[in-house]
Design a protein around this motif. Structure first.
Motif, short mmCIF file in Angstrom:
data_model
loop_
_atom_site.label_atom_id
_atom_site.label_comp_id
_atom_site.label_asym_id
_atom_site.label_seq_id
_atom_site.Cartn_x
_atom_site.Cartn_y
_atom_site.Cartn_z
N LEU A 75 0.97 -1.77 0.03
CA LEU A 75 0.15 0.10 -0.14
C LEU A 75 0.83 1.29 -0.46
N VAL A 76 1.92 1.16 0.76
CA VAL A 76 2.82 2.48 1.10
C VAL A 76 3.68 2.49 -0.44
N SER A 77 4.07 1.80 -0.64
CA SER A 77 5.34 1.88 -2.40
C SER A 77 3.82 2.54 -3.61
N LEU A 78 2.35 1.84 -3.32
CA LEU A 78 1.89 2.15 -4.90
C LEU A 78 1.49 3.38 -4.04
N SER A 79 1.16 4.12 -2.86
CA SER A 79 0.68 5.68 -3.01
C SER A 79 1.65 5.80 -3.34
N HIS A 80 3.53 5.97 -3.16
CA HIS A 80 4.35 6.38 -3.31
C HIS A 80 4.98 6.79 -4.37
N TYR A 81 4.14 5.26 -5.32
CA TYR A 81 5.09 5.14 -7.22
C TYR A 81 3.49 6.10 -7.75
N VAL A 99 13.89 15.50 1.07
CA VAL A 99 13.13 15.81 -0.22
C VAL A 99 12.22 15.25 -0.95
N SER A 100 11.88 15.82 -2.05
CA SER A 100 10.19 15.77 -2.13
C SER A 100 10.03 14.15 -2.87
N CYS A 101 9.22 13.78 -2.15
CA CYS A 101 8.12 12.19 -2.69
C CYS A 101 8.32 11.66 -4.31
N THR A 102 8.11 13.45 -5.17
CA THR A 102 8.15 12.77 -6.32
C THR A 102 9.11 12.88 -7.36
N ALA A 103 10.86 13.20 -6.50
CA ALA A 103 11.72 13.16 -7.19
C ALA A 103 11.66 11.35 -7.74
N GLY A 110 11.41 3.77 -18.52
CA GLY A 110 10.46 5.22 -18.58
C GLY A 110 9.12 4.41 -17.12
N PHE A 111 9.71 3.87 -16.25
CA PHE A 111 8.78 3.29 -15.66
C PHE A 111 9.42 3.03 -14.01
N ILE A 112 9.70 1.96 -14.45
CA ILE A 112 10.94 1.37 -13.09
C ILE A 112 11.10 2.69 -12.37
N THR A 113 10.97 3.00 -11.25
CA THR A 113 11.93 3.51 -10.31
C THR A 113 12.07 2.56 -8.66
N ILE A 114 12.10 3.82 -7.95
CA ILE A 114 12.89 2.89 -6.71
C ILE A 114 11.73 2.65 -6.03
N PRO A 115 10.66 3.14 -5.85
CA PRO A 115 9.38 2.83 -5.30
C PRO A 115 9.19 0.80 -6.20
N PHE A 116 8.54 2.12 -7.62
CA PHE A 116 8.07 0.57 -8.06
C PHE A 116 9.64 -0.73 -7.74
N LEU A 117 11.01 -0.48 -7.84
CA LEU A 117 11.44 -2.00 -7.17
C LEU A 117 11.12 -1.61 -5.68
#
Length: 137
Positions: A75-81, A99-103, A110-117
């Motif tokens: 849930l946390v990762s989904l909301s961050h992503y 630090v901005s959470c949107t950074a 184009g889609f793999i970010t740290i929250p996605f990992l």
């Protein structure tokens, strides 16, 4: 019986890789974690220890704790992503301190970010927790 141990080992491995990956990004690459990243770490890091203790003690009940932590982590990762990838969500939420959470330090393909990992690791752990059975089952 042996399959449950294998699932526990895989859960340990996934959580260990996720933990080491997050430490790599912050300690080697010097990416400063945002607030949401810290929440994800708070949920992932104990899974490593819980699964290690479960493997040593051959306690299959650790699946319950890992499932709970990974479920919340999803849930946390989904909301961050969502904050990162869906503009109106990122714009409508209050800003994180520091630090901005949107950074997006990384944005592979184009889609793999740290929250996605982190989300991927939490989902894998959550799913694998359902394959661990008690000794009598």
């Amino acid at each position: 019986m042996k399959q449950s141990k294998l699932w526990m080992q895989l859960m340990f491995l996934v959580s260990l890789v996720a933990t080491l990956g997050s430490l790599y990004f912050s300690e080697i690459r010097n990416y400063i974690p945002c607030d949401m990243c810290w929440y994800q770490r708070i949920l992932m890091y104990p899974i490593v220890l819980i699964m290690l203790i479960g493997l040593i003690r051959e306690d299959r009940n650790v699946r319950i704790y890992a499932r709970a932590l990974s479920g919340i982590g999803i849930l946390v990762s989904l909301s961050h992503y969502g904050m990162q990838k869906i503009t109106f969500i990122g714009d409508s939420l209050p800003a994180c301190s520091g630090v901005s959470c949107t950074a997006q330090y990384i944005n592979w393909y184009g889609f793999i970010t740290i929250p996605f990992l982190a989300l991927t690791a939490f989902v894998l752990i959550f799913i694998m927790s359902f394959f661990i059975r008690n000794k009598g089952e």
